[in-house]
Design an enzyme around this catalytic site. Structure first.
Site, PDB file in Angstrom:
ATOM      1  N   SER A  22     -44.442  -9.375 -51.052  1.00  0.00           N
ATOM      2  CA  SER A  22     -43.385 -10.000 -50.135  1.00  0.00           C
ATOM      3  C   SER A  22     -42.942 -11.376 -50.783  1.00  0.00           C
ATOM      4  O   SER A  22     -42.097 -12.090 -50.284  1.00  0.00           O
ATOM      5  CB  SER A  22     -43.795 -10.635 -48.695  1.00  0.00           C
ATOM      6  OG  SER A  22     -45.046 -11.142 -48.920  1.00  0.00           O
ATOM      7  N   ASN A  69     -53.971 -14.119 -42.994  1.00  0.00           N
ATOM      8  CA  ASN A  69     -53.679 -13.987 -41.793  1.00  0.00           C
ATOM      9  C   ASN A  69     -53.127 -15.085 -40.874  1.00  0.00           C
ATOM     10  O   ASN A  69     -52.233 -15.047 -40.361  1.00  0.00           O
ATOM     11  CB  ASN A  69     -54.843 -12.897 -41.017  1.00  0.00           C
ATOM     12  CG  ASN A  69     -54.904 -11.683 -41.935  1.00  0.00           C
ATOM     13  OD1 ASN A  69     -54.115 -11.406 -43.012  1.00  0.00           O
ATOM     14  ND2 ASN A  69     -56.024 -10.736 -41.434  1.00  0.00           N
ATOM     15  N   TYR A 109     -54.501  -7.906 -37.185  1.00  0.00           N
ATOM     16  CA  TYR A 109     -53.526  -8.041 -38.356  1.00  0.00           C
ATOM     17  C   TYR A 109     -53.287  -6.727 -39.102  1.00  0.00           C
ATOM     18  O   TYR A 109     -54.346  -6.154 -39.227  1.00  0.00           O
ATOM     19  CB  TYR A 109     -53.960  -9.194 -39.448  1.00  0.00           C
ATOM     20  CG  TYR A 109     -52.979  -9.092 -40.490  1.00  0.00           C
ATOM     21  CD1 TYR A 109     -51.804  -9.909 -39.986  1.00  0.00           C
ATOM     22  CD2 TYR A 109     -53.081  -8.530 -41.672  1.00  0.00           C
ATOM     23  CE1 TYR A 109     -50.673  -9.938 -41.199  1.00  0.00           C
ATOM     24  CE2 TYR A 109     -51.969  -8.454 -42.525  1.00  0.00           C
ATOM     25  CZ  TYR A 109     -50.989  -9.164 -42.466  1.00  0.00           C
ATOM     26  OH  TYR A 109     -49.980  -9.137 -43.479  1.00  0.00           O
ATOM     27  N   THR A 159      -9.837  -9.300 -15.661  1.00  0.00           N
ATOM     28  CA  THR A 159     -10.716  -8.319 -15.456  1.00  0.00           C
ATOM     29  C   THR A 159     -10.431  -7.093 -15.808  1.00  0.00           C
ATOM     30  O   THR A 159      -9.242  -6.631 -15.676  1.00  0.00           O
ATOM     31  CB  THR A 159     -11.217  -8.452 -13.843  1.00  0.00           C
ATOM     32  OG1 THR A 159     -10.220  -8.065 -13.133  1.00  0.00           O
ATOM     33  CG2 THR A 159     -11.513  -9.830 -13.529  1.00  0.00           C
ATOM     34  N   HIS A 160     -11.317  -6.388 -16.309  1.00  0.00           N
ATOM     35  CA  HIS A 160     -10.919  -4.769 -16.880  1.00  0.00           C
ATOM     36  C   HIS A 160      -9.798  -4.829 -18.165  1.00  0.00           C
ATOM     37  O   HIS A 160      -9.187  -4.030 -18.154  1.00  0.00           O
ATOM     38  CB  HIS A 160     -10.583  -3.976 -15.784  1.00  0.00           C
ATOM     39  CG  HIS A 160     -11.234  -3.900 -14.647  1.00  0.00           C
ATOM     40  ND1 HIS A 160     -12.603  -3.032 -14.326  1.00  0.00           N
ATOM     41  CD2 HIS A 160     -11.504  -4.777 -13.634  1.00  0.00           C
ATOM     42  CE1 HIS A 160     -13.110  -3.506 -13.341  1.00  0.00           C
ATOM     43  NE2 HIS A 160     -12.581  -4.325 -12.600  1.00  0.00           N
ATOM     44  N   ASN A 212      -4.564 -12.352 -40.227  1.00  0.00           N
ATOM     45  CA  ASN A 212      -5.560 -11.836 -39.750  1.00  0.00           C
ATOM     46  C   ASN A 212      -6.555 -12.628 -39.248  1.00  0.00           C
ATOM     47  O   ASN A 212      -6.950 -13.671 -39.861  1.00  0.00           O
ATOM     48  CB  ASN A 212      -6.346 -10.522 -40.647  1.00  0.00           C
ATOM     49  CG  ASN A 212      -5.029  -9.395 -40.879  1.00  0.00           C
ATOM     50  OD1 ASN A 212      -4.333  -9.273 -40.175  1.00  0.00           O
ATOM     51  ND2 ASN A 212      -5.345  -8.950 -42.033  1.00  0.00           N
ATOM     52  N   LYS A 243       0.870 -10.321 -43.088  1.00  0.00           N
ATOM     53  CA  LYS A 243      -0.525 -10.462 -42.148  1.00  0.00           C
ATOM     54  C   LYS A 243      -0.949 -11.724 -41.983  1.00  0.00           C
ATOM     55  O   LYS A 243      -0.738 -12.803 -42.814  1.00  0.00           O
ATOM     56  CB  LYS A 243      -1.515  -9.468 -42.613  1.00  0.00           C
ATOM     57  CG  LYS A 243      -1.176  -7.947 -42.402  1.00  0.00           C
ATOM     58  CD  LYS A 243      -0.682  -7.540 -41.162  1.00  0.00           C
ATOM     59  CE  LYS A 243      -1.871  -7.472 -40.039  1.00  0.00           C
ATOM     60  NZ  LYS A 243      -2.716  -6.558 -40.464  1.00  0.00           N
ATOM     61  N   SER A 266      -3.353  -9.928 -46.192  1.00  0.00           N
ATOM     62  CA  SER A 266      -3.550  -8.464 -46.544  1.00  0.00           C
ATOM     63  C   SER A 266      -3.255  -8.368 -48.158  1.00  0.00           C
ATOM     64  O   SER A 266      -2.404  -9.155 -48.570  1.00  0.00           O
ATOM     65  CB  SER A 266      -2.758  -7.447 -45.658  1.00  0.00           C
ATOM     66  OG  SER A 266      -2.625  -6.492 -46.315  1.00  0.00           O
ATOM     67  N   GLN A 326     -45.648  -7.996 -42.114  1.00  0.00           N
ATOM     68  CA  GLN A 326     -45.096  -8.568 -43.116  1.00  0.00           C
ATOM     69  C   GLN A 326     -43.730  -8.255 -43.441  1.00  0.00           C
ATOM     70  O   GLN A 326     -42.747  -8.965 -43.708  1.00  0.00           O
ATOM     71  CB  GLN A 326     -45.576  -8.183 -44.432  1.00  0.00           C
ATOM     72  CG  GLN A 326     -45.200  -8.752 -45.780  1.00  0.00           C
ATOM     73  CD  GLN A 326     -45.750  -8.305 -47.107  1.00  0.00           C
ATOM     74  OE1 GLN A 326     -46.804  -8.748 -47.477  1.00  0.00           O
ATOM     75  NE2 GLN A 326     -45.212  -7.423 -47.910  1.00  0.00           N
ATOM     76  N   GLU A 334     -13.479 -11.688 -36.451  1.00  0.00           N
ATOM     77  CA  GLU A 334     -14.094 -10.414 -36.617  1.00  0.00           C
ATOM     78  C   GLU A 334     -15.707 -10.372 -37.241  1.00  0.00           C
ATOM     79  O   GLU A 334     -16.271  -9.559 -36.831  1.00  0.00           O
ATOM     80  CB  GLU A 334     -13.198  -9.428 -37.465  1.00  0.00           C
ATOM     81  CG  GLU A 334     -11.812  -9.138 -36.600  1.00  0.00           C
ATOM     82  CD  GLU A 334     -10.910  -8.528 -37.801  1.00  0.00           C
ATOM     83  OE1 GLU A 334     -10.393  -7.412 -37.344  1.00  0.00           O
ATOM     84  OE2 GLU A 334     -10.640  -9.184 -38.777  1.00  0.00           O
TER      85      GLU A 334
END
Ligand code: ARG
Length: 481
Positions: free
Chosen positions: A23, A109, A316, A154-155, A284, A282, A276, A321, A289
């Protein structure tokens, strides 16, 4: 290959298996945590007489040198299974055989459990700092936007007029809960696992209370077997992150809509908008996003950590890991999203005319009109029906509610008179909603005060979190006797 003995099979682990099991590339990021944990362990061993004065001074100088080389970007670690063994190997290169004494009464550990706790604690301090700045920013912007009004949805249908200040306070309320969540995570992390050993403690006379104090934890884990397999604090952190990033995502979703031509409520500063490669026109909202998308990845990390834990027997297991990749990603993502939001929000301007127009051409004051009738003693359900009929007639006539005439309205209900219709100004609708937590200006002023308090208390909590650098500075000087 420090962790191998004749019983393991000698030094000859296949290089491809080492590569698969190691690791180190990930937990290289935990070097500072590992050195701080080792310094505390070493001070404790010295004071308990488990290390002589000379060895402990040599070991401490070696660990300090590793930290400093790392700070200068000059530390090269040998290939090993993980950061713990790599540090021991690097220490051996510097100070010789005596490095082998440092692991007395310790296992990787309990060592990794400690490093992860120190890491999460450090991340909490950073995230709290970002949340404090964001909350402060929302409060300041809300103060400036009390007079900007727009529809609440709402909605995703226009619902009622609100102030922009009120919307910003709603965002602030979400991020305030994130501060609370982090305080909980902090309480879960605040426990010293060091001294648990591999799984059952040790026969050597260690002092876990001393390492607790040296590392500024409030308590020690009550059970070694639980301590080495416990990653609940990682789950808690991942959950708090996924939830907070979900909050950021929902804010971003609003701004993506608001920036569309269909809403046209906001304009993104040229320094914020993206273009773009094909369409020249554009402007954007890529930043928003990506804020939205990053929360999906944080939820993924939470889920994968759950999956890794759910099938594990007690104690353990090397599976643990695999927490590393997700944990090391989520904290920086969290910080980056909060800081992107804090950078982006001041560069978004609301088009007050468009926001107001969205209210004037619609029926969002209908509830206010019904409440006006209620104040005259009309039962709410009767008022609700009457205003519903009026809205329907207006829609048929192709006019907004604000242009309903008393002739049209009073034919539906006698109380829908000129005075009642005179209460339809959207700004007045906002001003009237002074119920606690409502969009009225007095209510919103109180909400802004609360946001400022949350910002200040998040910053205070952040300052109170023990930091790695402070621990290092203390431990390099701590008495060894
Ligand atoms: N690298 C492991 C981890 O990060 C720690 C070592 C676990 N102990 C062992 N005997 N393999 O979780």
């Amino acid at each position: 290959m420090i962790a191998r003995t004749d019983a393991t099979g000698g030094p000859g682990l296949l290089p491809e298996i080492l590569e698969f099991t190691s690791s180190l590339t990930l937990d290289r990021a935990l070097l500072r945590e590992d050195v701080v944990g080792s310094l505390a362990h070493l001070v404790m061993l010295a004071r308990q007489g488990l290390l002589c004065a000379e060895d402990s001074r040599t070991l401490r100088a070696g660990l300090v040198a590793l930290w400093e080389a790392d700070s200068r970007g000059e530390l090269h670690l040998p290939p090993e299974e993980d950061i713990h063994l790599a540090v021991e190997a690097a220490l051996t290169t510097r100070v010789g055989e005596v490095a082998g004494r440092l692991h007395t009464a310790r296992s990787r550990n309990d060592q990794v459990a400690l490093d992860l706790r120190l890491h999460v604690r450090e991340m909490i301090a950073l995230v709290l700092g970002h949340l404090a700045s964001l909350l402060e920013l929302l409060a300041a912007r809300a103060e400036a936007e009390q007079g900007t009004i727009l529809p609440a949805y709402t909605h995703r249908q226009r619902a009622q007029p609100i102030s922009l200040a009120f919307l910003l306070c709603a965002y602030g309320a979400m991020f305030t809960r994130d501060v609370d969540a982090l305080r909980f995570v902090l309480s879960q992390v605040d426990v010293n696992p060091l001294g648990s050993g591999a799984i059952a403690g040790t026969s050597l006379p260690i002092d876990r209370e001393l390492t607790r104090a040296l590392l500024h934890f409030s308590a020690v884990n009550p059970n070694a077997l639980d301590a080495v397999g416990d990653r609940d604090f990682v789950l808690d952190f991942q959950y708090a992150a996924a939830r907070s990033l979900t909050h950021a995502s929902r804010v971003a979703a609003d701004f993506i809509d608001f920036a569309s031509s269909e809403f046209g409520f906001v304009k993104l500063d040229g320094a914020l908008a993206c273009g773009s490669s094909m369409m020249p026109h554009k402007r954007n909202p890529d930043v928003f996003e990506l804020i939205r998308a990053r929360s999906a990845r944080a939820v993924g990390n939470l889920m994968s950590h759950f999956q890794a834990l759910k099938g594990l027997p007690s104690g353990y297991h090397r599976d643990l890991q695999e927490d590393r990749a997700g944990l090391l990603q989520t904290g920086p993502w969290w910080c980056s999203v909060l800081s992107a939001l804090t950078t982006a929000l001041p560069r978004v301007t609301f088009d007050r005319e468009r926001c107001l127009a969205a209210l004037h051409c619609d029926y969002t004051q209908a509830t206010d009109l019904a409440e006006t009738l209620v104040q005259r003693g009309v039962p709410f359900r009767v008022a609700h029906q009457a205003v519903g009929t009026l809205v329907h007639r207006c829609q048929e006539a192709g006019i907004p509610l604000a242009r309903a005439t008393p002739e049209l309205a009073q034919g539906i209900h006698p109380d829908l008179d000129l005075a009642a219709l005179g209460t339809l100004d959207p700004l007045a609708c906002v001003r009237r909603k002074e119920s606690a937590g409502g969009t009225g200006p007095r209510s919103v002023s109180l909400q802004i005060v609360a946001l400022r308090k949350s910002a200040a208390s998040a910053a205070l909590t952040a300052r109170g979190v023990p930091r790695l650098q402070t621990l290092f500075d203390e431990l390099r000087e701590a008495p060894l006797r």
